[in-house]
Design a protein around this motif. Structure first.
Motif: not given
Length: 268
Positions: A69-92
């Protein structure tokens, strides 16, 4: 597609991360990927970093182990694009389908996110080889009333759920950022987010063959305890909105997961 960032939390799984990044980059589309390493061991940390350096569109960040949950937030804060998506590293998730979704979100401004219903498979790569993506896309608007939130929470009836999970949705960044909150849970940290998304964002659920694949496993999400269920209910009850609604959803959470936990324990 350069207005999209895919955020991938990872922990000690360099082989899975490498596979996912290769699958995402099979086509020459311009988009961003942020990998957040959630405190992997020093050996795996070095492997993850080297894997990410093989791709020009991948940014790598490391944090002390704090949970996905914290890792996704860090990624969300670092992103700068209009759209985002979360993806676990073992999913497709299909980049072709994501491209369609981004176009749809641009065209249909009334939607805050789109969920691509997942298929559960034993082997992602084999599934991609065996079945071609169907041409037709089936879609329906996601209702965000209390009854529908309860249906989403219990996951039944199947025909009425959106199919949302932490690896199959594309969001307008500004919308998900407003409702995202770190959940300090050792199990089911995505469920409170699922409730908030369903209640406060306007979404569309689409179904397309092989567009989103989840590899079936019996990891930490399969076995859980009474204490973890109670902690999840407390987290839902602490949402900063209608207290009566939160209490109802907390009680339903306990009634939903305790029988499931007991059945799994009996099965061994």
């Amino acid at each position: 597609m350069n207005n999209l960032t895919i955020i991938i939390p990872t922990f000690n799984r360099p082989d899975k991360l490498n596979r996912t990044l290769n699958l995402l980059n099979k086509k020459n589309y311009k988009f961003n990927i942020i990998v957040v390493d959630d405190g992997s061991s020093s050996t795996n940390r070095n492997k993850n970093k080297k894997i990410c350096q093989n791709f020009i569109n991948v940014a790598y960040y490391w944090q002390n182990n704090s949970g996905p949950s914290q890792a996704r937030l860090l990624g969300l804060l670092k992103s700068q694009t209009k759209y985002i998506s979360f993806l676990d590293c073992d999913d497709y998730i299909s980049i072709d389908c994501i491209k369609e979704v981004c176009f749809l979100l641009e065209k249909e401004n009334k939607y805050d996110y789109v969920t691509i219903q997942s298929q559960y498979v034993t082997d992602i790569e084999k599934s991609l080889l065996l079945t071609c993506t169907q041409e037709k896309t089936i879609s329906r608007k996601i209702k965000n009333n209390l009854l529908n939130t309860i249906i989403e929470l219990i996951g039944f009836p199947i025909n009425f759920i959106s199919g949302w999970n932490q690896s199959n949705s594309i969001y307008k960044r500004e919308k998900i950022l407003k409702i995202y909150k770190v959940r300090n849970l050792s199990w089911a940290e995505d469920i409170p987010l699922k409730i908030m998304v369903n209640r406060f964002l306007n979404g569309l659920s689409i179904k397309k063959n092989n567009a989103s694949l989840i590899e079936v496993s019996h990891g930490r999400g399969y076995q859980y305890s009474f204490k973890q269920i109670i902690n999840l209910a407390k987290e839902i009850n602490n949402n900063e909105d209608k207290k009566i609604v939160n209490l109802i959803l907390s009680i339903i959470t306990i009634l939903r997961y305790i029988p499931s936990m007991l059945i799994k324990k009996l099965k061994g």
